[in-house]
Design a protein around this motif. Sequence first.
Motif, PDB file in Angstrom:
ATOM      1  N   VAL A   2       0.828  -1.206   0.000  1.00 11.70           N
ATOM      2  CA  VAL A   2       0.000   0.000   0.000  1.00 11.70           C
ATOM      3  C   VAL A   2       0.861   1.254   0.000  1.00 11.70           C
ATOM      4  O   VAL A   2       0.630   2.193  -0.796  1.00 11.70           O
ATOM      5  CB  VAL A   2      -0.953  -0.006   1.219  1.00 11.70           C
ATOM      6  CG1 VAL A   2      -1.691   1.323   1.328  1.00 11.70           C
ATOM      7  CG2 VAL A   2      -1.944  -1.150   1.109  1.00 11.70           C
ATOM      8  N   VAL A   3       1.867   1.307   0.863  1.00 12.78           N
ATOM      9  CA  VAL A   3       2.711   2.496   0.944  1.00 12.78           C
ATOM     10  C   VAL A   3       3.551   2.644  -0.319  1.00 12.78           C
ATOM     11  O   VAL A   3       3.772   3.768  -0.795  1.00 12.78           O
ATOM     12  CB  VAL A   3       3.598   2.435   2.200  1.00 12.78           C
ATOM     13  CG1 VAL A   3       4.556   3.619   2.242  1.00 12.78           C
ATOM     14  CG2 VAL A   3       2.736   2.431   3.451  1.00 12.78           C
ATOM     15  N   GLY A   4       4.016   1.539  -0.895  1.00 19.12           N
ATOM     16  CA  GLY A   4       4.744   1.618  -2.157  1.00 19.12           C
ATOM     17  C   GLY A   4       3.886   2.190  -3.267  1.00 19.12           C
ATOM     18  O   GLY A   4       4.352   3.007  -4.080  1.00 19.12           O
ATOM     19  N   PHE A   5       2.624   1.782  -3.323  1.00 19.91           N
ATOM     20  CA  PHE A   5       1.700   2.316  -4.328  1.00 19.91           C
ATOM     21  C   PHE A   5       1.448   3.806  -4.109  1.00 19.91           C
ATOM     22  O   PHE A   5       1.484   4.613  -5.054  1.00 19.91           O
ATOM     23  CB  PHE A   5       0.378   1.545  -4.276  1.00 19.91           C
ATOM     24  CG  PHE A   5      -0.659   2.029  -5.255  1.00 19.91           C
ATOM     25  CD1 PHE A   5      -0.546   1.743  -6.604  1.00 19.91           C
ATOM     26  CD2 PHE A   5      -1.738   2.774  -4.814  1.00 19.91           C
ATOM     27  CE1 PHE A   5      -1.488   2.189  -7.508  1.00 19.91           C
ATOM     28  CE2 PHE A   5      -2.693   3.225  -5.699  1.00 19.91           C
ATOM     29  CZ  PHE A   5      -2.565   2.934  -7.059  1.00 19.91           C
TER      30      PHE A   5
ATOM     31  N   LEU B  55       6.753   3.853 -12.577  1.00 19.34           N
ATOM     32  CA  LEU B  55       7.009   4.222 -11.188  1.00 19.34           C
ATOM     33  C   LEU B  55       6.183   3.361 -10.233  1.00 19.34           C
ATOM     34  O   LEU B  55       6.690   2.922  -9.195  1.00 19.34           O
ATOM     35  CB  LEU B  55       6.684   5.699 -10.969  1.00 19.34           C
ATOM     36  CG  LEU B  55       7.637   6.712 -11.607  1.00 19.34           C
ATOM     37  CD1 LEU B  55       7.072   8.115 -11.485  1.00 19.34           C
ATOM     38  CD2 LEU B  55       9.003   6.638 -10.960  1.00 19.34           C
ATOM     39  N   CYS B  56       4.929   3.115 -10.594  1.00 10.27           N
ATOM     40  CA  CYS B  56       4.069   2.291  -9.739  1.00 10.27           C
ATOM     41  C   CYS B  56       4.609   0.870  -9.627  1.00 10.27           C
ATOM     42  O   CYS B  56       4.723   0.329  -8.523  1.00 10.27           O
ATOM     43  CB  CYS B  56       2.646   2.284 -10.303  1.00 10.27           C
ATOM     44  SG  CYS B  56       1.502   1.244  -9.375  1.00 10.27           S
ATOM     45  N   ALA B  57       4.948   0.252 -10.760  1.00  8.86           N
ATOM     46  CA  ALA B  57       5.453  -1.121 -10.741  1.00  8.86           C
ATOM     47  C   ALA B  57       6.780  -1.207  -9.989  1.00  8.86           C
ATOM     48  O   ALA B  57       6.994  -2.127  -9.184  1.00  8.86           O
ATOM     49  CB  ALA B  57       5.615  -1.637 -12.175  1.00  8.86           C
ATOM     50  N   SER B  58       7.682  -0.248 -10.228  1.00  8.99           N
ATOM     51  CA  SER B  58       8.983  -0.265  -9.564  1.00  8.99           C
ATOM     52  C   SER B  58       8.838  -0.086  -8.061  1.00  8.99           C
ATOM     53  O   SER B  58       9.486  -0.793  -7.268  1.00  8.99           O
ATOM     54  CB  SER B  58       9.884   0.837 -10.132  1.00  8.99           C
ATOM     55  OG  SER B  58      10.079   0.673 -11.512  1.00  8.99           O
ATOM     56  N   SER B  59       7.988   0.855  -7.652  1.00  9.75           N
ATOM     57  CA  SER B  59       7.828   1.146  -6.227  1.00  9.75           C
ATOM     58  C   SER B  59       7.187  -0.018  -5.485  1.00  9.75           C
ATOM     59  O   SER B  59       7.675  -0.439  -4.420  1.00  9.75           O
ATOM     60  CB  SER B  59       6.988   2.411  -6.055  1.00  9.75           C
ATOM     61  OG  SER B  59       6.812   2.725  -4.695  1.00  9.75           O
TER      62      SER B  59
END
Length: 515
Positions: free
Chosen positions: A191-194, A219-223
């Motif tokens: 959740v925080v990565g997203f 950025l979303c996939a990497s995070s």
Amino acid sequence: MSSKPEQKEAHQANGAVLPAVPMDCLASPDRGQLVEPSSFLGPDGVGVEVVVLESRANAKGVREEDALLENGSQSNESDDTSTDRGPEPASPFKETSFSIGLQVLFPFLLAGFGTVAAGMVLDVVQHWDVFKYVTEVFILVPALLGLKGNLEMTLASRLSTAANIGQMDTPKELWKMITGNMALIQVQATVVGFLASIAAVIFGWIPDGHFSLDHAVLLCASSVATAFIASLVLGMIMIGVIIGSRKMGINPDNVATPIAASLGDLITLALLSGISWGLYKELESKAYVNPLVCAFFIALLPIWIIIARKNAATREVLYSGWEPVIIAMAISSIGGLILDRTVSDPNFAGMAVFTPVINGVGGNLVAVQASRISTYLHMNGMPGESSEAAPRKCPSPCSTFFSSDVNSRSARVLFLLVVPGHLVFLYTISSMQGGHTTLTPIFIVFYMTAALLQVLILLYIADWMVHWMWGRDLDPDNFSIPYLTALGDLIGTGLLALSFHVLWLIGDRDSDVGD
């Protein structure tokens, strides 16, 4: 054991269950200080002798006191045997400035060299194509590195406490505690990565007004992938360290958190660099890979939520532990925006390698101080209680750094560690030819000024924040460290960028920038 009524559990004080003991135990010299026994009538009318330990500490405080005493905290025999206590609770352990510094030094250096390694990695990968053309990745760096402090350190604290109070002694309890906590940090990391990727997209779009959907999905996939894998790897390491420490007779509190701090930055930054580079390579030929990666990790969320809800120890954190983690992520992302705006500027050469170091050192020192203040308060009561140990909500700088109590003494020791520690780390970076810059005397002066000011501000905020949270019935162990480490990222990055800018204005950086 006798089957008489007086040997059943009869009293519970501050979360610790205290069994009633027979009168013949009163003379035992190895027991705690006892007050006069009181007589009660049991349900069958038979008198019951109840003896209550004279202690205001909760279970956590007692365990931590024992651990501190076992690990060489200096105390006097007269303190142990004294039965004449005043109205104000005596400190459960006596520490000199030397003993505090000696205990903190090794974990401080270990964590510091971890941040140096992370800085060297960032210094190399900043020249990769993904960092050049998708500069918003820099915004993710402080947020994801801070996620390590918010999740892995609190995981280490929860598991160390569980191990110390006997909740991991049997294989069944051990497996239940491991699965519940691992599932919990996977939920939080995903959740925080997203949310961190969304913040990076917004902060990257605001200055330039340019938005790229492909870059946003990247950025979303990497995070998300970085946060998930880093939390999984670090969580497994923490579990192994804590189990091994228990088997070797070592207090896990003394080793788990420094290892999390030293390995977290390096592992997280290496994963972010590698994953973002690989996904960027697939962006042109296989554009569907990035959304699939993002969707895969998000689709796993219901599984981790179900597992975490089955464990009573993690259920509460699953519902109530989001505010500090999310707010800390937002604060760290602002620091990431500063890094993104400065790292590509030749006048700020060296920002990439020095930022993880100054942020990591400040965060680790303030985390130690916050933990010590929280332990001191726990030993004298429960959160929300009006305790004499927490008399102030907004302390003065003099009371924070120059009073005679143990927390002020530790603040002075931690502050004095800043200069020698950073000198060692700067020498290490210079020896490895990192930073594309020469360490001139004026640069060292400005760098040290920024580092000292950062730690000074953080230690004062920690003194205020921990007492404030305690008065609001919040456990500082769970809420204070995420905020403080995030503020360390923001203050450290801002002061370092200001120092580089001033050095550029006075001309010190012109001859020091390498190729």
